[in-house]
Design a protein around this motif. Structure first.
Motif, short mmCIF file in Angstrom:
data_model
loop_
_atom_site.label_atom_id
_atom_site.label_comp_id
_atom_site.label_asym_id
_atom_site.label_seq_id
_atom_site.Cartn_x
_atom_site.Cartn_y
_atom_site.Cartn_z
N MET A 74 0.83 -1.20 0.00
CA MET A 74 0.00 0.00 0.00
C MET A 74 0.87 1.25 0.00
N LEU A 75 0.44 2.25 -0.74
CA LEU A 75 1.08 3.57 -0.71
C LEU A 75 0.07 4.57 -0.17
N LYS A 76 0.50 5.33 0.82
CA LYS A 76 -0.41 6.31 1.43
C LYS A 76 0.27 7.67 1.49
N ALA A 77 -0.43 8.70 1.04
CA ALA A 77 0.06 10.08 1.12
C ALA A 77 -0.92 10.88 1.97
N GLU A 78 -0.38 11.68 2.87
CA GLU A 78 -1.21 12.46 3.79
C GLU A 78 -0.88 13.94 3.68
N HIS A 79 -1.84 14.72 3.23
CA HIS A 79 -1.79 16.18 3.24
C HIS A 79 -0.51 16.74 2.61
N LEU A 80 -0.22 16.29 1.40
CA LEU A 80 0.97 16.76 0.71
C LEU A 80 0.76 18.16 0.15
N SER A 81 1.79 18.98 0.30
CA SER A 81 1.81 20.27 -0.39
C SER A 81 3.23 20.51 -0.90
N PHE A 82 3.32 21.29 -1.99
CA PHE A 82 4.62 21.55 -2.60
C PHE A 82 4.57 22.89 -3.31
N GLN A 83 5.61 23.68 -3.11
CA GLN A 83 5.67 25.01 -3.72
C GLN A 83 7.01 25.24 -4.39
N ILE A 84 7.00 26.04 -5.45
CA ILE A 84 8.22 26.60 -6.02
C ILE A 84 8.06 28.11 -5.99
N GLY A 85 8.87 28.75 -5.18
CA GLY A 85 8.67 30.18 -4.95
C GLY A 85 7.33 30.39 -4.26
N ARG A 86 6.53 31.25 -4.85
CA ARG A 86 5.19 31.50 -4.29
C ARG A 86 4.11 30.67 -4.98
N GLN A 87 4.52 29.86 -5.95
CA GLN A 87 3.56 29.08 -6.72
C GLN A 87 3.32 27.73 -6.04
N THR A 88 2.07 27.47 -5.67
CA THR A 88 1.70 26.19 -5.09
C THR A 88 1.36 25.22 -6.20
N LEU A 89 2.13 24.13 -6.28
CA LEU A 89 1.92 23.13 -7.33
C LEU A 89 1.08 21.95 -6.84
N ILE A 90 1.22 21.61 -5.56
CA ILE A 90 0.41 20.56 -4.95
C ILE A 90 -0.18 21.13 -3.66
N ASP A 91 -1.49 21.00 -3.51
CA ASP A 91 -2.19 21.68 -2.42
C ASP A 91 -3.03 20.69 -1.63
N ASP A 92 -2.49 20.22 -0.49
CA ASP A 92 -3.22 19.37 0.46
C ASP A 92 -3.78 18.12 -0.21
N VAL A 93 -2.90 17.31 -0.79
CA VAL A 93 -3.31 16.08 -1.47
C VAL A 93 -3.11 14.88 -0.55
N SER A 94 -4.17 14.10 -0.40
CA SER A 94 -4.10 12.84 0.34
C SER A 94 -4.69 11.74 -0.54
#
Length: 259
Positions: free
Chosen positions: A1-21
């Motif tokens: 199983m692969l589980k991701a919890e509340h992922l977020s990722f930014q480059i500078g001020r740009q949010t590319l991934i926003d609270d992904v589970s």
């Protein structure tokens, strides 16, 4: 199983991934769709450890991904990115043998060579094994790299461990025949205790092959679930800005999108 919890990722001020589970189960073929810039490839990089999330955690089984030694990760997961070219001159067989690097020290064994050959055979590229990789077409390079990741995750008899396969647009340069051949092969792999995460753009291929679909938009998961529920008229119109229509395939009985 692969589980991701509340992922977020930014480059500078740009949010590319926003609270992904999300949770991905072995035995299921998961396809990821969304418009350009939706965050699909960035999510793949986070799930594979290529990029580090600003927030959130990723687990392979019950282990946080960063805690798993790289030598073990190399035998657990394989990644096919959109980057097909190589900075050095290799033959086709040498590219595929890169997938076996985690399994030998200096020189490949006879078994490693046999595995690489069988993976080339599986993607229809065995007759190209002595060709220079740089001389191949884009579609041929895609198939060779797929053979490489298949060689990396090749399952020896008695190995029942969960493995993880990540493919970023693996059929974009292939003709229709090979698109279906490769997706059929990957779907079969998913049934062998493997987590499979594949980014595609073709909604009809997702309707035909996927067990689960992740529909992304603006760095978030718009919806996740079985294809017929996720890829509905309202969702496609909202995410892709087109109004689709569906018909039933006269032979398979599956839904087919037209627009």
């Amino acid at each position: 199983m692969l589980k991701a919890e509340h992922l977020s990722f930014q480059i500078g001020r740009q949010t590319l991934i926003d609270d992904v589970s999300l949770t991905l189960l072995p035995g299921e073929f998961t396809m990821v769709l969304g418009p350009n810039g939706a965050g699909k490839s960035t999510l793949l990089k986070l799930l594979t450890g290529t990029e580090t999330p600003k927030t959130g955690q990723i687990y392979y089984g019950d282990q946080p991904l960063p805690s798993i030694p790289l030598s073990i990760q190399a035998r657990q997961k394989a990644v096919l990115s959109q980057l097909l070219s190589l900075p050095f001159d290799l033959s086709v067989s040498e590219v595929v043998m890169m997938g076996r690097y985690p399994y030998f020290d200096l020189n490949p064994t006879v078994q490693d060579i046999q595995i690489a050959d069988s993976c080339l055979e599986a993607v229809g590229m065995f007759s190209f094994k002595t060709r220079a990789f740089a001389s191949l077409s884009g579609g041929e390079k895609q198939k060779v790299h797929l053979a490489r990741v298949l060689a990396q995750l090749y399952r020896q008899p008695g190995d029942e461990s969960v493995k993880y396969l990540f493919l970023d647009e693996p059929i974009s340069a292939l003709d229709i025949h090979y698109q279906h051949q490769i997706l059929g092969l990957v779907r079969e792999l998913a049934t062998k205790n493997m987590v499979v995460f594949v980014i595609v753009h073709d909604i009809n291929l997702a309707l035909q092959y996927a067990d689960n679909v992740i529909l992304m938009d603006q760095g978030r998961i718009f919806n996740i679930g079985i294809p017929e529920q996720v890829l509905n008229t309202n969702a496609i119109e909202t995410v892709f800005k087109i109004r689709p229509y569906f018909i039933t395939h006269p032979e398979t009985g599956r839904r087919v999108m037209i627009y």
